[in-house]
Design an enzyme around this catalytic site. Structure first.
Site, PDB file in Angstrom:
ATOM      1  N   LYS A 192       0.867  -1.186   0.000  1.00  0.00           N
ATOM      2  CA  LYS A 192       0.000   0.000   0.000  1.00  0.00           C
ATOM      3  C   LYS A 192       0.898   1.229   0.000  1.00  0.00           C
ATOM      4  O   LYS A 192       1.435   1.623   1.032  1.00  0.00           O
ATOM      5  CB  LYS A 192      -0.896   0.013   1.247  1.00  0.00           C
ATOM      6  CG  LYS A 192      -2.059   0.948   1.076  1.00  0.00           C
ATOM      7  CD  LYS A 192      -2.485   1.622   2.338  1.00  0.00           C
ATOM      8  CE  LYS A 192      -1.552   2.703   2.789  1.00  0.00           C
ATOM      9  NZ  LYS A 192      -1.353   3.797   1.810  1.00  0.00           N
ATOM     10  N   GLU A 267       9.992   1.962  10.578  1.00  0.00           N
ATOM     11  CA  GLU A 267      10.980   3.017  10.276  1.00  0.00           C
ATOM     12  C   GLU A 267      10.216   4.323  10.365  1.00  0.00           C
ATOM     13  O   GLU A 267       9.398   4.630   9.503  1.00  0.00           O
ATOM     14  CB  GLU A 267      11.540   2.812   8.853  1.00  0.00           C
ATOM     15  CG  GLU A 267      12.214   1.474   8.622  1.00  0.00           C
ATOM     16  CD  GLU A 267      13.571   1.380   9.300  1.00  0.00           C
ATOM     17  OE1 GLU A 267      14.092   2.417   9.759  1.00  0.00           O
ATOM     18  OE2 GLU A 267      14.103   0.266   9.386  1.00  0.00           O
ATOM     19  N   CYS A 301      13.667  11.779   6.147  1.00  0.00           N
ATOM     20  CA  CYS A 301      13.707  11.325   7.541  1.00  0.00           C
ATOM     21  C   CYS A 301      15.123  11.402   8.109  1.00  0.00           C
ATOM     22  O   CYS A 301      15.317  11.625   9.289  1.00  0.00           O
ATOM     23  CB  CYS A 301      13.181   9.900   7.626  1.00  0.00           C
ATOM     24  SG  CYS A 301      14.103   8.771   6.580  1.00  0.00           S
ATOM     25  N   GLU A 399       9.357  17.194  14.246  1.00  0.00           N
ATOM     26  CA  GLU A 399       9.828  16.962  12.876  1.00  0.00           C
ATOM     27  C   GLU A 399       9.050  17.878  11.934  1.00  0.00           C
ATOM     28  O   GLU A 399       7.852  17.707  11.742  1.00  0.00           O
ATOM     29  CB  GLU A 399       9.571  15.485  12.514  1.00  0.00           C
ATOM     30  CG  GLU A 399      10.106  15.100  11.172  1.00  0.00           C
ATOM     31  CD  GLU A 399       9.695  13.682  10.763  1.00  0.00           C
ATOM     32  OE1 GLU A 399       8.533  13.293  10.976  1.00  0.00           O
ATOM     33  OE2 GLU A 399      10.545  12.971  10.205  1.00  0.00           O
TER      34      GLU A 399
HETATM   35  P1  NAD Z   1       2.401   8.716   7.326  1.00  0.00           P
HETATM   36  O1  NAD Z   1       2.685   8.070   8.622  1.00  0.00           O
HETATM   37  O2  NAD Z   1       1.346   9.754   7.261  1.00  0.00           O
HETATM   38  O3  NAD Z   1       2.012   7.604   6.229  1.00  0.00           O
HETATM   39  C1  NAD Z   1       2.836   6.499   5.979  1.00  0.00           C
HETATM   40  C2  NAD Z   1       2.024   5.409   5.315  1.00  0.00           C
HETATM   41  O4  NAD Z   1       1.038   4.948   6.247  1.00  0.00           O
HETATM   42  C3  NAD Z   1       1.258   5.873   4.083  1.00  0.00           C
HETATM   43  O5  NAD Z   1       1.206   4.831   3.132  1.00  0.00           O
HETATM   44  C4  NAD Z   1      -0.126   6.124   4.633  1.00  0.00           C
HETATM   45  O6  NAD Z   1      -1.138   6.057   3.646  1.00  0.00           O
HETATM   46  C5  NAD Z   1      -0.244   4.995   5.644  1.00  0.00           C
HETATM   47  N1  NAD Z   1      -1.244   5.197   6.692  1.00  0.00           N
HETATM   48  C6  NAD Z   1      -1.802   6.348   7.107  1.00  0.00           C
HETATM   49  N2  NAD Z   1      -2.676   6.095   8.117  1.00  0.00           N
HETATM   50  C7  NAD Z   1      -2.637   4.757   8.330  1.00  0.00           C
HETATM   51  C8  NAD Z   1      -3.314   3.882   9.239  1.00  0.00           C
HETATM   52  N3  NAD Z   1      -4.211   4.345  10.105  1.00  0.00           N
HETATM   53  N4  NAD Z   1      -3.017   2.577   9.208  1.00  0.00           N
HETATM   54  C9  NAD Z   1      -2.094   2.089   8.334  1.00  0.00           C
HETATM   55  N5  NAD Z   1      -1.450   2.874   7.432  1.00  0.00           N
HETATM   56  C10 NAD Z   1      -1.719   4.185   7.433  1.00  0.00           C
HETATM   57  O7  NAD Z   1       3.806   9.279   6.795  1.00  0.00           O
HETATM   58  P2  NAD Z   1       4.087  10.193   5.535  1.00  0.00           P
HETATM   59  O8  NAD Z   1       3.563  11.551   5.814  1.00  0.00           O
HETATM   60  O9  NAD Z   1       3.691   9.495   4.291  1.00  0.00           O
HETATM   61  O10 NAD Z   1       5.690  10.191   5.551  1.00  0.00           O
HETATM   62  C11 NAD Z   1       6.441  11.069   6.316  1.00  0.00           C
HETATM   63  C12 NAD Z   1       6.901  10.410   7.595  1.00  0.00           C
HETATM   64  O11 NAD Z   1       7.612   9.213   7.299  1.00  0.00           O
HETATM   65  C13 NAD Z   1       7.885  11.290   8.341  1.00  0.00           C
HETATM   66  O12 NAD Z   1       7.597  11.207   9.709  1.00  0.00           O
HETATM   67  C14 NAD Z   1       9.227  10.657   8.031  1.00  0.00           C
HETATM   68  O13 NAD Z   1      10.221  10.895   8.975  1.00  0.00           O
HETATM   69  C15 NAD Z   1       8.864   9.224   7.978  1.00  0.00           C
HETATM   70  N6  NAD Z   1       9.874   8.485   7.217  1.00  0.00           N
HETATM   71  C16 NAD Z   1      10.697   7.642   7.888  1.00  0.00           C
HETATM   72  C17 NAD Z   1      11.689   6.963   7.203  1.00  0.00           C
HETATM   73  C18 NAD Z   1      12.626   6.022   7.894  1.00  0.00           C
HETATM   74  O14 NAD Z   1      13.310   5.275   7.207  1.00  0.00           O
HETATM   75  N7  NAD Z   1      12.679   6.018   9.196  1.00  0.00           N
HETATM   76  C19 NAD Z   1      11.825   7.144   5.829  1.00  0.00           C
HETATM   77  C20 NAD Z   1      10.951   8.013   5.184  1.00  0.00           C
HETATM   78  C21 NAD Z   1       9.962   8.676   5.884  1.00  0.00           C
END
Ligand code: NAD
Length: 500
Positions: A192, A267, A301, A399
């Site tokens: 997804k 992550e 990130c 962040e």
């Molecule tokens: P997000 O947490 O909003 O979404 C991540 C994923 O989860 C998306 O596919 C989203 O559709 C899905 N999602 C949303 N609600 C959900 C739920 N209730 N249940 C299951 N899945 C759900 O994150 P984002 O805004 O897409 O990405 C940015 C964040 O990701 C930042 O906090 C960044 O630091 C983090 N990030 C971390 C890494 C790492 O390797 N640690 C890498 C990239 C991004």
């Protein structure tokens, strides 16, 4: 600059599959149940870029069912590691052949500068498949010496169906880390992708199939994050959740997966400190400081949004940043000269704007930037440097995920470490110094999953990557990642001690 014209031209070169609005389940392109679709927005213009299927929970059920069937009948898990390895190498090769399409899709979808989409996103993702192909051949168990009258050994076995949930900022790289590793170990996958940036996942469905990954082994369901993601994570047919995203959603996902006792790799968010000691090579440090906070428009990130500078060079560094940052090439991501493009969505743009306004209200001094750029209707925010904030300011503790750098002075190594470790996050950290002893001492004291000395963001598929504290748990990359996509079975075969 006319982004609309560029976009129209470049869109024509993208494969049709990105405009048909279909899901990829069981080797078939199919409409979402209910036949709903949703627009993907081009962040450089605010206009619709492509139409994708708005999947439903019924589609998740179909995808999990297909992945379960594909796992159970052994069409993938039954192959030897060497056979899987050949196919994963083929994936990597096709990715390199189709680099232009992948890079363009990623650039238009996320607003990434096209040059970086080629050099970083596609190259890293293809490397990931290549590296994983190599370690797919090393999934060995081991023979154990025991006092039992038995031959005792372990087997490494795949887990089953992996739910891969990926964020908006590095769609291709972050899905490849999960999918390549899951497949190398013999698992099947339901992916997804993020609702805002799903395009490269659809292209990868084509590429994986072209490379020989059997039907049902990789399934992709696009659509709204929370409803699809929740349903996928709760699904009893899932055997592992591989999640990358925010700390908030990651905690929610981990708690849901816990109800079914499914393992999770998480992550999560980051807010890394970049520490510059007075003994650092200042010219090199400046390059590192800037690239660490503007890369991917700060939606990174592992970025370095918190700069800590030893007092004797504090004013000098601020002065250089005030001159250099406004000169970083900024604008249309399809221009090969661009280094910083727009933010990926209106949501990110609003978040960054609100953070900068709050920082201003908290007494932050805008060294440069501090405002949006009105260009082609895109979500552009000028690279911004903020000084004089107290350590507990939201812009330092939270962040921001945009091209925003906060700068704090420090007087001692101890104070630098305290400030660096002083947030809830622990994904990455870095220090700039010419002292080898300090490099080792401070690296050991930093609470982070990865530390860079005199550089930033070097990654390699062989080096494990992941967070501590609220930045998550588990490791991607390296043999450590492969381990987390398998389970160990002990086999003990009794040996009859009496000779016949
Ligand atoms: P997000 O947490 O909003 O979404 C991540 C994923 O989860 C998306 O596919 C989203 O559709 C899905 N999602 C949303 N609600 C959900 C739920 N209730 N249940 C299951 N899945 C759900 O994150 P984002 O805004 O897409 O990405 C940015 C964040 O990701 C930042 O906090 C960044 O630091 C983090 N990030 C971390 C890494 C790492 O390797 N640690 C890498 C990239 C991004």
């Amino acid at each position: 600059m006319n982004t609309d014209k560029t976009t129209t031209k470049t869109l024509q070169t993208l494969p049709k599959i990105l405009t048909t609005g279909r899901l990829y389940i069981n080797g078939q392109w199919q409409d979402a149940t209910g036949e709903r679709t949703t627009d993907v927005i081009n962040p450089a213009t605010g206009q619709s870029l492509a139409t994708v299927a708005a999947g439903t929970v019924e589609d998740i059920d179909l995808a999990v069912q297909a992945a379960q069937q594909a796992f159970e009948d052994g069409r993938w898990s039954g192959l030897s590691g060497r056979q899987r390895s050949r196919i994963l190498n083929q994936v990597s090769q096709i990715m390199r052949e189709r680099e232009d399409e992948l890079a363009l899709a990623e650039s238009l979808d996320v607003g990434k500068p096209i040059t970086l989409a080629h050099a970083v996103d596609v190259a890293t993702a293809a490397d990931q498949y290549e590296y994983t192909a190599a370690i797919a051949q090393q999934l060995d168990g081991s023979v154990r010496e025991t006092p039992l009258a038995a031959h005792a050994y372990t087997r490494r076995e795949p887990l089953g169906v992996v739910a891969a949930i990926t964020p908006f900022n590095f769609p291709l790289i972050l899905s490849s880390t999960k999918i390549a590793t899951a497949l190398a170990a013999g698992n099947t996958v339901v992916h997804k992708p993020a609702a805002d940036t799903p395009l490269s996942a659809l292209l990868m469905a084509e590429i994986l199939t072209e490379a020989g990954v059997p039907d049902g082994v990789y399934n992709v369901v696009t659509g709204p994050g929370s409803s699809l993601g929740d349903h996928l994570v709760r699904h009893s047919g899932i055997h592992k959740v591989a999640f990358t995203g925010s700390t908030e959603v990651g905690a929610h996902v981990a708690s849901l997966a816990g109800l079914n006792l499914r393992p999770v790799t998480a992550e999560l968010g980051g807010n890394a400190a970049n520490i510059v000691f007075a003994d650092a090579d200042v010219d090199k440090a400046i390059e590192t400081i800037i690239s660490a906070f503007v890369f991917n428009a700060g939606q990174f990130c592992m970025g370095g949004p918190r700069l800590l500078v030893e007092r004797p060079v504090y004013d000098t560094i601020l002065e250089i940043l005030s001159q250099a940052v406004p000169n970083v090439p900024f604008g249309d991501p399809t221009n090969p000269e661009t280094v910083v493009g727009p933010l990926a969505s209106q949501k990110q743009f609003d978040k960054v704007s609100q953070h900068v306004e709050a920082a201003r209200a908290a007494g932050g001094r805008m060294v440069c930037g501090g405002e949006p750029l009105d260009l082609d209707g895109g979500f552009y925010y000028k690279p911004t440097v903020i000084a004089d904030l107290p350590p507990d300011a939201a812009a330092i503790q939270e962040e921001i995920f945009g091209p925003v750098l906060t700068v704090q002075p420090f007087d001692t190594e101890h104070q630098a470490i305290e400030l660096a470790n002083g947030t809830e996050y622990g994904l990455a950290a870095g220090l700039q110094t010419t002292s080898i002893s300090r490099a080792h001492r401070v690296s050991a004291a930093l609470e982070a999953g990865i530390v860079w000395v005199n550089g930033w963001a070097q990654l390699d598929p062989a080096m494990p990557f992941g967070g501590v504290k609220n930045s998550g748990w588990g490791r991607e990359y390296g043999p450590e990642a492969l381990e987390s996509y398998t389970r160990t079975k002990s086999v003990i075969i009794s040996i009859d001690q009496e000779q016949s």
